[in-house]
Design a protein around this motif. Structure first.
Motif, PDB file in Angstrom:
ATOM      1  N   ASP A  95      -6.151  12.293  -0.257  1.00 17.62           N
ATOM      2  CA  ASP A  95      -5.846  11.524   0.954  1.00 17.62           C
ATOM      3  C   ASP A  95      -6.124  10.029   0.777  1.00 17.62           C
ATOM      4  N   SER A  96      -7.034   9.687  -0.136  1.00 16.36           N
ATOM      5  CA  SER A  96      -7.417   8.282  -0.301  1.00 16.36           C
ATOM      6  C   SER A  96      -6.330   7.459  -0.984  1.00 16.36           C
ATOM      7  N   ILE A  97      -5.341   8.095  -1.581  1.00 14.07           N
ATOM      8  CA  ILE A  97      -4.317   7.321  -2.285  1.00 14.07           C
ATOM      9  C   ILE A  97      -3.395   6.561  -1.332  1.00 14.07           C
ATOM     10  N   SER A  98      -3.530   6.805  -0.045  1.00 16.00           N
ATOM     11  CA  SER A  98      -2.730   6.028   0.911  1.00 16.00           C
ATOM     12  C   SER A  98      -3.176   4.561   0.911  1.00 16.00           C
ATOM     13  N   GLY A  99      -4.415   4.304   0.494  1.00 14.19           N
ATOM     14  CA  GLY A  99      -4.921   2.937   0.416  1.00 14.19           C
ATOM     15  C   GLY A  99      -4.723   2.304  -0.949  1.00 14.19           C
ATOM     16  N   TYR A 100      -4.198   3.066  -1.912  1.00 20.96           N
ATOM     17  CA  TYR A 100      -3.948   2.528  -3.246  1.00 20.96           C
ATOM     18  C   TYR A 100      -2.765   1.564  -3.208  1.00 20.96           C
ATOM     19  N   LYS A 101      -2.739   0.644  -4.154  1.00 19.92           N
ATOM     20  CA  LYS A 101      -1.667  -0.342  -4.219  1.00 19.92           C
ATOM     21  C   LYS A 101      -0.513   0.192  -5.068  1.00 19.92           C
ATOM     22  N   ILE A 102       0.704  -0.155  -4.670  1.00 16.78           N
ATOM     23  CA  ILE A 102       1.891   0.245  -5.432  1.00 16.78           C
ATOM     24  C   ILE A 102       2.133  -0.779  -6.533  1.00 16.78           C
TER      25      ILE A 102
ATOM     26  N   PHE B 233       0.341  -5.190 -18.406  1.00 12.08           N
ATOM     27  CA  PHE B 233       1.749  -5.113 -18.009  1.00 12.08           C
ATOM     28  C   PHE B 233       2.081  -3.678 -17.638  1.00 12.08           C
ATOM     29  N   SER B 234       2.884  -3.499 -16.602  1.00 13.81           N
ATOM     30  CA  SER B 234       3.281  -2.158 -16.182  1.00 13.81           C
ATOM     31  C   SER B 234       4.764  -1.941 -16.462  1.00 13.81           C
ATOM     32  N   ASP B 235       5.043  -0.939 -17.289  1.00 11.24           N
ATOM     33  CA  ASP B 235       6.439  -0.582 -17.552  1.00 11.24           C
ATOM     34  C   ASP B 235       6.824   0.672 -16.771  1.00 11.24           C
ATOM     35  N   ARG B 236       6.058   0.954 -15.715  1.00  8.18           N
ATOM     36  CA  ARG B 236       6.323   2.116 -14.866  1.00  8.18           C
ATOM     37  C   ARG B 236       5.910   1.812 -13.440  1.00  8.18           C
ATOM     38  N   THR B 237       6.384   2.637 -12.536  1.00 12.16           N
ATOM     39  CA  THR B 237       6.026   2.505 -11.128  1.00 12.16           C
ATOM     40  C   THR B 237       5.038   3.604 -10.771  1.00 12.16           C
ATOM     41  N   GLY B 238       4.036   3.259  -9.992  1.00 16.22           N
ATOM     42  CA  GLY B 238       3.017   4.213  -9.570  1.00 16.22           C
ATOM     43  C   GLY B 238       2.057   3.523  -8.625  1.00 16.22           C
ATOM     44  N   ILE B 239       0.840   4.033  -8.560  1.00 15.98           N
ATOM     45  CA  ILE B 239      -0.182   3.433  -7.707  1.00 15.98           C
ATOM     46  C   ILE B 239      -1.441   3.189  -8.521  1.00 15.98           C
ATOM     47  N   CYS B 240      -2.242   2.256  -8.066  1.00 13.19           N
ATOM     48  CA  CYS B 240      -3.497   1.964  -8.756  1.00 13.19           C
ATOM     49  C   CYS B 240      -4.576   1.639  -7.729  1.00 13.19           C
ATOM     50  N   SER B 241      -5.775   1.548  -8.221  1.00 16.10           N
ATOM     51  CA  SER B 241      -6.933   1.261  -7.385  1.00 16.10           C
ATOM     52  C   SER B 241      -6.735  -0.021  -6.588  1.00 16.10           C
ATOM     53  N   PRO B 242      -7.216  -0.054  -5.359  1.00 18.33           N
ATOM     54  CA  PRO B 242      -7.129  -1.284  -4.567  1.00 18.33           C
ATOM     55  C   PRO B 242      -7.978  -2.422  -5.142  1.00 18.33           C
TER      56      PRO B 242
ATOM     57  N   LYS C 113       0.838  -1.210   0.000  1.00 20.06           N
ATOM     58  CA  LYS C 113       0.000   0.000   0.000  1.00 20.06           C
ATOM     59  C   LYS C 113       0.870   1.256   0.000  1.00 20.06           C
ATOM     60  N   ASN C 114       0.301   2.338  -0.459  1.00 27.82           N
ATOM     61  CA  ASN C 114       0.979   3.635  -0.567  1.00 27.82           C
ATOM     62  C   ASN C 114       0.816   4.426   0.742  1.00 27.82           C
ATOM     63  N   LYS C 115       1.030   3.781   1.879  1.00 24.98           N
ATOM     64  CA  LYS C 115       0.749   4.385   3.185  1.00 24.98           C
ATOM     65  C   LYS C 115       1.553   5.649   3.454  1.00 24.98           C
ATOM     66  N   LYS C 116       2.786   5.710   2.967  1.00 22.76           N
ATOM     67  CA  LYS C 116       3.633   6.881   3.223  1.00 22.76           C
ATOM     68  C   LYS C 116       3.476   7.944   2.139  1.00 22.76           C
ATOM     69  N   LEU C 117       2.508   7.732   1.239  1.00 24.48           N
ATOM     70  CA  LEU C 117       2.214   8.676   0.143  1.00 24.48           C
ATOM     71  C   LEU C 117       3.458   8.995  -0.685  1.00 24.48           C
ATOM     72  N   ILE C 118       4.274   7.977  -0.918  1.00 24.56           N
ATOM     73  CA  ILE C 118       5.487   8.148  -1.717  1.00 24.56           C
ATOM     74  C   ILE C 118       5.130   8.433  -3.174  1.00 24.56           C
ATOM     75  N   TYR C 119       4.115   7.744  -3.688  1.00 24.41           N
ATOM     76  CA  TYR C 119       3.736   7.880  -5.098  1.00 24.41           C
ATOM     77  C   TYR C 119       2.447   8.676  -5.227  1.00 24.41           C
TER      78      TYR C 119
END
Length: 194
Positions: free
Chosen positions: A62-69, A88-97, A29-35
């Motif tokens: 604020d809800s992106i803390s629950g998004y998946k990395i 396929f993901s050729d990048r790093t980011g976050i997506c819907s849980p 999860k994106n708990k530290k809001l890195i992405y």
């Protein structure tokens, strides 16, 4: 292109593995809001920036803390199972849980299964593990992980992916040439009658 992909992946020699032996389900999860860059699944382009799909989806920052990395090299299971359901993901980011993130181990070459997951052969095999009706069908990931696939060695995976990417690049060039010729034709027709 789809016929070539089907042919390349259907004539594989190698070891047979369950998908469970090749993938780990990642729930980071994106708990530290890195992405902050939110990704969405696109069947043709894989995981893309949500802002690039021309759909304005509102969400609380604020809800992106629950998004998946999602990490570069991951596969993402989404709802469009009738088209494959794997991006396929050729990048790093976050997506819907709501998405399931699959992180391949080192038996799978980078991006090797991206074309396989959109092949008719693979989509047909998903009928055993999809539930629901029409576009709302979903893939039972736990059952899918027990399915098997034949995987060649890494060198053969690279060779197959190189062939597919070369054909894909050639197709994109031909589409661009066609577009340029169409514009040239339109210009010449317009100036011919002045």
């Amino acid at each position: 292109m789809s016929a070539i992909v089907d042919r390349l992946y259907s004539s594989i020699n190698g070891e047979t593995y369950s998908f469970h032996q090749l993938f780990e389900v990642a729930n980071e999860k994106n708990k530290k809001l890195i992405y902050k860059n939110v990704l969405s699944a696109s069947q043709e382009l894989g995981m893309i920036e949500r802002s690039d799909i021309n759909i304005d989806i509102k969400f609380e920052q604020d809800s992106i803390s629950g998004y998946k990395i999602v990490r570069n090299g991951d596969y993402v299971v989404h709802l469009r199972s009738f088209q494959g359901g794997f991006a396929f993901s050729d990048r790093t980011g976050i997506c819907s849980p709501a998405y399931t993130i699959l992180r391949p181990n080192d038996l799978v070459g980078y991006g090797y299964l991206s074309h396989f997951f959109t092949s008719k052969l693979f989509i047909k095999s998903l009928k055993l593990v999809t539930y629901g009706i029409r576009d709302g069908r979903s893939i039972n990931v736990d059952e899918w992980l027990n399915m098997t696939v034949t995987l060649p060695n890494i060198q053969e995976q690279v060779r197959i992916l190189t062939i597919i990417n070369a054909i894909d690049a050639k197709l994109h060039i031909e589409i661009k040439k066609q577009s340029c010729l169409f514009r040239q034709k339109s210009y010449l027709l317009n100036t011919m009658f002045i």
